[in-house]
Design a protein around this motif. Structure first.
Motif, mmCIF file in Angstrom:
data_model
loop_
_atom_site.group_PDB
_atom_site.id
_atom_site.type_symbol
_atom_site.label_atom_id
_atom_site.label_comp_id
_atom_site.label_asym_id
_atom_site.label_seq_id
_atom_site.Cartn_x
_atom_site.Cartn_y
_atom_site.Cartn_z
ATOM 1 N N LYS A 59 -15.785 -16.284 0.256
ATOM 2 C CA LYS A 59 -16.122 -15.060 0.969
ATOM 3 C C LYS A 59 -15.055 -14.014 0.715
ATOM 4 O O LYS A 59 -13.858 -14.307 0.763
ATOM 5 C CB LYS A 59 -16.226 -15.338 2.484
ATOM 6 N N LEU A 60 -15.477 -12.798 0.434
ATOM 7 C CA LEU A 60 -14.560 -11.689 0.185
ATOM 8 C C LEU A 60 -14.520 -10.787 1.413
ATOM 9 O O LEU A 60 -15.555 -10.314 1.878
ATOM 10 C CB LEU A 60 -15.019 -10.877 -1.030
ATOM 11 N N SER A 61 -13.334 -10.583 1.969
ATOM 12 C CA SER A 61 -13.210 -9.723 3.145
ATOM 13 C C SER A 61 -11.861 -9.025 3.130
ATOM 14 O O SER A 61 -10.924 -9.465 2.467
ATOM 15 C CB SER A 61 -13.364 -10.552 4.439
ATOM 16 N N LEU A 62 -11.778 -7.937 3.861
ATOM 17 C CA LEU A 62 -10.545 -7.161 3.947
ATOM 18 C C LEU A 62 -9.582 -7.832 4.917
ATOM 19 O O LEU A 62 -9.944 -8.153 6.045
ATOM 20 C CB LEU A 62 -10.860 -5.743 4.430
ATOM 21 N N TRP A 63 -8.344 -8.065 4.478
ATOM 22 C CA TRP A 63 -7.340 -8.653 5.354
ATOM 23 C C TRP A 63 -6.295 -7.619 5.774
ATOM 24 O O TRP A 63 -5.830 -7.633 6.902
ATOM 25 C CB TRP A 63 -6.644 -9.829 4.664
ATOM 26 N N ALA A 64 -5.928 -6.718 4.871
ATOM 27 C CA ALA A 64 -4.938 -5.690 5.201
ATOM 28 C C ALA A 64 -5.364 -4.367 4.595
ATOM 29 O O ALA A 64 -5.869 -4.310 3.473
ATOM 30 C CB ALA A 64 -3.556 -6.075 4.687
ATOM 31 N N THR A 65 -5.168 -3.297 5.331
ATOM 32 C CA THR A 65 -5.539 -1.973 4.856
ATOM 33 C C THR A 65 -4.395 -1.347 4.066
ATOM 34 O O THR A 65 -3.247 -1.816 4.104
ATOM 35 C CB THR A 65 -5.875 -1.054 6.040
ATOM 36 N N ASP A 66 -4.712 -0.252 3.369
ATOM 37 C CA ASP A 66 -3.691 0.416 2.573
ATOM 38 C C ASP A 66 -2.625 1.089 3.438
ATOM 39 O O ASP A 66 -1.548 1.421 2.948
ATOM 40 C CB ASP A 66 -4.318 1.434 1.618
ATOM 41 N N SER A 67 -2.897 1.282 4.716
ATOM 42 C CA SER A 67 -1.872 1.837 5.605
ATOM 43 C C SER A 67 -0.720 0.857 5.793
ATOM 44 O O SER A 67 0.435 1.264 5.958
ATOM 45 C CB SER A 67 -2.479 2.160 6.979
ATOM 46 N N LEU A 68 -1.028 -0.426 5.761
ATOM 47 C CA LEU A 68 -0.011 -1.452 5.938
ATOM 48 C C LEU A 68 0.609 -1.891 4.618
ATOM 49 O O LEU A 68 1.720 -2.416 4.598
ATOM 50 C CB LEU A 68 -0.608 -2.678 6.636
ATOM 51 N N ALA A 69 -0.108 -1.685 3.531
ATOM 52 C CA ALA A 69 0.358 -2.160 2.223
ATOM 53 C C ALA A 69 0.217 -1.059 1.182
ATOM 54 O O ALA A 69 -0.598 -1.167 0.265
ATOM 55 C CB ALA A 69 -0.420 -3.400 1.805
ATOM 56 N N PRO A 70 1.004 0.004 1.289
ATOM 57 C CA PRO A 70 0.863 1.115 0.346
ATOM 58 C C PRO A 70 1.448 0.783 -1.024
ATOM 59 O O PRO A 70 2.576 0.305 -1.136
ATOM 60 C CB PRO A 70 1.661 2.241 1.018
ATOM 61 N N ASP A 71 0.667 0.977 -2.067
ATOM 62 C CA ASP A 71 1.130 0.861 -3.453
ATOM 63 C C ASP A 71 1.881 -0.430 -3.745
ATOM 64 O O ASP A 71 3.020 -0.412 -4.231
ATOM 65 C CB ASP A 71 2.023 2.058 -3.805
ATOM 66 N N PRO A 72 1.300 -1.586 -3.468
ATOM 67 C CA PRO A 72 2.024 -2.844 -3.728
ATOM 68 C C PRO A 72 2.184 -3.120 -5.217
ATOM 69 O O PRO A 72 1.347 -2.718 -6.031
ATOM 70 C CB PRO A 72 1.127 -3.887 -3.061
ATOM 71 N N ILE A 73 3.264 -3.799 -5.557
ATOM 72 C CA ILE A 73 3.506 -4.211 -6.952
ATOM 73 C C ILE A 73 3.376 -5.720 -7.068
ATOM 74 O O ILE A 73 2.505 -6.233 -7.742
ATOM 75 C CB ILE A 73 4.892 -3.746 -7.435
ATOM 76 N N ALA A 74 4.269 -6.450 -6.403
ATOM 77 C CA ALA A 74 4.240 -7.909 -6.422
ATOM 78 C C ALA A 74 3.923 -8.424 -5.030
ATOM 79 O O ALA A 74 4.179 -7.741 -4.032
ATOM 80 C CB ALA A 74 5.582 -8.456 -6.909
ATOM 81 N N MET A 75 3.403 -9.648 -4.941
ATOM 82 C CA MET A 75 2.966 -10.189 -3.654
ATOM 83 C C MET A 75 3.205 -11.686 -3.601
ATOM 84 O O MET A 75 3.090 -12.382 -4.612
ATOM 85 C CB MET A 75 1.484 -9.894 -3.434
ATOM 86 N N ASP A 76 3.553 -12.175 -2.424
ATOM 87 C CA ASP A 76 3.649 -13.612 -2.197
ATOM 88 C C ASP A 76 3.361 -13.882 -0.724
ATOM 89 O O ASP A 76 3.323 -12.958 0.097
ATOM 90 C CB ASP A 76 5.036 -14.140 -2.585
ATOM 91 N N MET A 77 3.163 -15.151 -0.383
ATOM 92 C CA MET A 77 2.817 -15.542 0.985
ATOM 93 C C MET A 77 3.761 -16.641 1.451
ATOM 94 O O MET A 77 4.150 -17.516 0.666
ATOM 95 C CB MET A 77 1.369 -16.049 1.038
ATOM 96 N N ASP A 78 4.132 -16.604 2.740
ATOM 97 C CA ASP A 78 4.958 -17.684 3.274
ATOM 98 C C ASP A 78 4.072 -18.737 3.935
ATOM 99 O O ASP A 78 2.844 -18.608 3.999
ATOM 100 C CB ASP A 78 6.035 -17.144 4.216
ATOM 101 N N ASN A 79 4.689 -19.778 4.446
ATOM 102 C CA ASN A 79 3.940 -20.887 5.017
ATOM 103 C C ASN A 79 3.268 -20.544 6.349
ATOM 104 O O ASN A 79 2.434 -21.298 6.843
ATOM 105 C CB ASN A 79 4.859 -22.094 5.200
ATOM 106 N N ALA A 80 3.636 -19.399 6.936
ATOM 107 C CA ALA A 80 3.017 -18.955 8.184
ATOM 108 C C ALA A 80 1.849 -18.006 7.946
ATOM 109 O O ALA A 80 1.269 -17.489 8.902
ATOM 110 C CB ALA A 80 4.067 -18.276 9.081
#
Length: 286
Positions: A59-80
């Protein structure tokens, strides 16, 4: 007509460079909240504007808007489940693309080390050449267009989270605002672990820690240096940071090159080539 494809040279070797350790000043973090009404409106807009085919069971859904993540370059996720992104301000002025400065091309290709590039920038943007460099903004407001204006803009790391548990991110915290040396590239690599965060921004791969539990990265150590030797295409910097089962950190850099020295004193010079490297995650060898 016959086309011959020549692949980018990728060299893999163990690397660890002992570097100085320093602490950044503790600052009040920048925090962005987004209210539920705005989030719902953006979700609806995203649904109307996105047409995508996903595999069965996904399923494809929006998790974060561009207001919270402006112009991202690299991304990673922690265990939380929190998302970390890098964001650059230097690419607006301080990280050059050689295609816009073709008169630099011959000199740039001849650069053999990061210090060569620093010397080139100091010469090209010498204070006495301020008038001819008036095209470059006076970022430090000293009325002189020189290399010190390259040491003003910073890159950032943001942490996005779903603070109310509804499945949508509603909070973004700037946990790092740093990297404004005149030879810094852009923060194109990030790796998040339980105890630390790694950020790759030429010429260094940094290990960063939160020392007081406030989520702000207030301590940094360079575990490897010597990346981004010459001025090449924008976006060809450090990227792809990851950790393998051996506990070591891996990443790559494009054809803006590297000139690296291991703790054993062995030098690896690839100033105009891409490389993949491996390093111990700490400043001292295991």
């Amino acid at each position: 007509m016959r086309f011959v494809f020549k692949p980018l040279l990728l060299i893999t070797f163990s690397l660890i460079v002992i570097s100085c350790q320093n602490k950044n000043p503790i600052e009040t973090p920048v925090v962005i909240y987004e209210d539920s009404t705005a989030i719902r409106e953006k979700i609806q807009s995203a649904r109307e504007g996105v047409s995508a085919i996903v595999a069965d069971g996904l399923k494809l859904s929006l998790w974060a808007t561009d207001s919270l993540a402006p112009d991202p370059i690299a991304m990673d996720m922690d265990n939380a489940g929190r998302i970390y992104i890098t964001r650059s301000n230097r690419n607006k002025n301080s990280e050059f693309d050689i295609r816009g400065h073709r008169d630099w091309m011959t000199a740039s290709i001849g650069l053999q080390s990061v210090e060569d590039r620093r010397a080139f920038l100091h010469e090209t943007f010498a204070p006495e050449k301020s008038k001819e460099n008036s095209w470059f903004p006076d970022l430090n407001n000293d009325s002189i267009h020189d290399w010190q204006d390259l040491a003003v803009q910073k890159d950032e790391v943001w942490m996005l989270e779903d603070s109310d548990g509804d499945g949508i991110a509603d909070k973004s915290t700037q946990i790092l605002n740093d990297f404004n040396d005149e030879v810094n590239d852009v923060a194109g690599a990030i790796l998040v672990r339980d105890e630390d965060v790694f950020v790759g921004i030429g010429p260094d791969m940094f290990r960063l820690k939160d020392t007081n539990g406030d989520k702000i990265l207030d301590e940094k150590t360079s575990i490897a240096t010597g990346f981004a030797v010459h001025i090449g295409f924008g976006g060809h910097g450090m990227s792809g940071a990851t950790q393998d089962s051996d506990g070591k950190i891996y990443w790559g850099i494009g054809d803006i090159g590297a000139n690296l020295t291991t703790v054993d004193g062995e030098t690896h010079k690839y100033p105009n080539q891409g490389v993949i490297v491996r390093s111990n995650p700490r400043w001292k060898q295991f």
